[in-house]
Write a protein that holds these residues in place. Sequence first.
Motif, PDB file in Angstrom:
ATOM      1  N   SER A 238       0.823  -1.209   0.000  1.00 48.76           N
ATOM      2  CA  SER A 238       0.000   0.000   0.000  1.00 48.76           C
ATOM      3  C   SER A 238       0.858   1.261   0.000  1.00 48.76           C
ATOM      4  CB  SER A 238      -0.918   0.004   1.222  1.00 48.76           C
ATOM      5  OG  SER A 238      -0.157   0.013   2.416  1.00 48.76           O
ATOM      6  N   LYS A 239       0.262   2.347  -0.445  1.00 47.80           N
ATOM      7  CA  LYS A 239       0.939   3.643  -0.513  1.00 47.80           C
ATOM      8  C   LYS A 239       0.180   4.669   0.327  1.00 47.80           C
ATOM      9  CE  LYS A 239       2.339   2.713  -5.305  1.00 47.80           C
ATOM     10  NZ  LYS A 239       2.304   3.207  -6.707  1.00 47.80           N
ATOM     11  N   LYS A 240       0.825   5.816   0.536  1.00 48.39           N
ATOM     12  CA  LYS A 240       0.161   6.918   1.211  1.00 48.39           C
ATOM     13  C   LYS A 240      -0.260   7.962   0.181  1.00 48.39           C
ATOM     14  CE  LYS A 240       2.136   6.489   5.831  1.00 48.39           C
ATOM     15  NZ  LYS A 240       2.758   7.224   6.968  1.00 48.39           N
ATOM     16  N   LEU A 241      -1.131   8.850   0.616  1.00 47.71           N
ATOM     17  CA  LEU A 241      -1.610   9.924  -0.255  1.00 47.71           C
ATOM     18  C   LEU A 241      -1.144  11.261   0.274  1.00 47.71           C
ATOM     19  CD1 LEU A 241      -5.322   8.786  -0.760  1.00 47.71           C
ATOM     20  CD2 LEU A 241      -3.420   8.463  -2.356  1.00 47.71           C
ATOM     21  N   LEU A 242      -1.106  12.238  -0.597  1.00 47.23           N
ATOM     22  CA  LEU A 242      -0.886  13.612  -0.175  1.00 47.23           C
ATOM     23  C   LEU A 242      -2.171  14.154   0.436  1.00 47.23           C
ATOM     24  CD1 LEU A 242       1.048  14.957  -3.301  1.00 47.23           C
ATOM     25  CD2 LEU A 242       2.028  14.226  -1.104  1.00 47.23           C
ATOM     26  N   THR A 243      -2.047  15.161   1.273  1.00 47.28           N
ATOM     27  CA  THR A 243      -3.231  15.819   1.826  1.00 47.28           C
ATOM     28  C   THR A 243      -3.979  16.518   0.706  1.00 47.28           C
ATOM     29  OG1 THR A 243      -2.213  16.097   4.003  1.00 47.28           O
ATOM     30  CG2 THR A 243      -4.029  17.581   3.431  1.00 47.28           C
ATOM     31  N   MET A 244      -5.276  16.271   0.634  1.00 48.25           N
ATOM     32  CA  MET A 244      -6.062  16.827  -0.466  1.00 48.25           C
ATOM     33  C   MET A 244      -7.545  16.711  -0.147  1.00 48.25           C
ATOM     34  SD  MET A 244      -5.779  13.673  -3.211  1.00 48.25           S
ATOM     35  CE  MET A 244      -4.102  13.176  -2.798  1.00 48.25           C
TER      36      MET A 244
END
Length: 452
Positions: A238-244
């Motif tokens: 799994s990956k992380k996301l940028l704040t958005m």
Amino acid sequence: MKEASYIVHSFDIKKQRASLEKIVSIVLDLVQKYCDGAQIIAMQSSGIMVKTNYGLIENIEFNKDVELLITLYKQKHTSFVLSTDLSLSAIKHVVQVALNILRYTSMDLYNGMVDRDLLAWNTYDLDLYHPTEIDIQSALHLAARAEQAALKLDPRIINTEGSIFNNRVSIKVIGNSYGMLQGYCTTWYSLSSGVIAKENSSMERGFSYTVARAIEDLQSPEYIGKKCASHALSRLSSKKLLTMKVPVVFAAEVAISLFRSLAVAISGEYVYRKCTFLLNAIGQQILPQWLSIEEHPHILKGIRSAPFDNEGVQTQQRDIVKDGILQSWLLSNYTARRLGLQSTGHAGDIYNWLIVGCNCEFDTMLKQMEKGFLITQLMGHGVNEMTGDYSRGASGFWVENGIIQYPVSGVTVAGNLKEMWKNIVSIGNDVEKRSSIQCGSIFLSEMKIGGD
């Protein structure tokens, strides 16, 4: 042992129910001269839990519980006592304790018996009792089959957290000083399994379960095993996301939590204490106009069906939300009196909420979202009942061009429930039926994602 060869469904249910009814009647006779009103509940449940690990027995638990709950009222004073001993000597003792407590409790003008016109004088047969005798080896075999199906699915499934088969048969009898004496019997079956998947340095858990009133209505062990393994595998790397801020879809398994928060916010205790963000919301639009919530307590074999609540008030079909407009609080006898209203039969829980408007195909929903976050798991509580502010840890999948791209973990989703409910674009027809709230996946037009 011969005694352990069968799951505890072999006792005479009619005889046990009659015994509980007799106990309730004895207590009512003992207290009638000393109080203005009394409500007595007697419950008995028995069952077994078997757990396997790599197909071998890890644990077997036999359970047998009894409870006697006595509530007495006198001149706006009340006492409440619980006993797990139903012998005659224990009953006499606990009755005396309840009467003694009654003398020392504070007066509360809202204490008192339920309006007799609201009581379930005639109960419905809701088809909730489906006993099955099954030997222990067969129960263990069901659990082991789920594990084996998971472990065989893919070599990346490296460990098991075990499988559990569970069942319970219960009797509930309620009586009061008005002369009401009613009861009903239920059965409950469940099968669950959990595994761990690994790929390179990434490790993920997967879990799945099935529940039913009748054993034949459970999903197959192979289905549960494959599903929990698929869940674990899908979350690897799994990956992380940028704040958005992006559109989100709550998968059906977690979407129900949005409406559980609604049930809390409109419960009588939160309303009369004025600690809910929906304090003055009756008659106001809180959901999109096309969305309604109906409560159906009398669904045959229903996961959360019941003829009456914990105060003997007859449950009934009602609109909770109609065309987006809030119709009702969820009230017990006491909370209703605090608000100058009548009990809605919600002393204890809610009963089979059906979300009306679940008509969108899941794949269509992802295409509508086009780009955003599909949430499949939530962590933490993160709901402020006073303000409606919402913030929870989440994992799931990133979606682009309406297609799942990769798994996501380690993010938070945040918003305010008032806005979140109004931002519902559509609800899927992939209805989650293992809960007291039956709802499909929910597509929201926008939420804040907290990531890197």
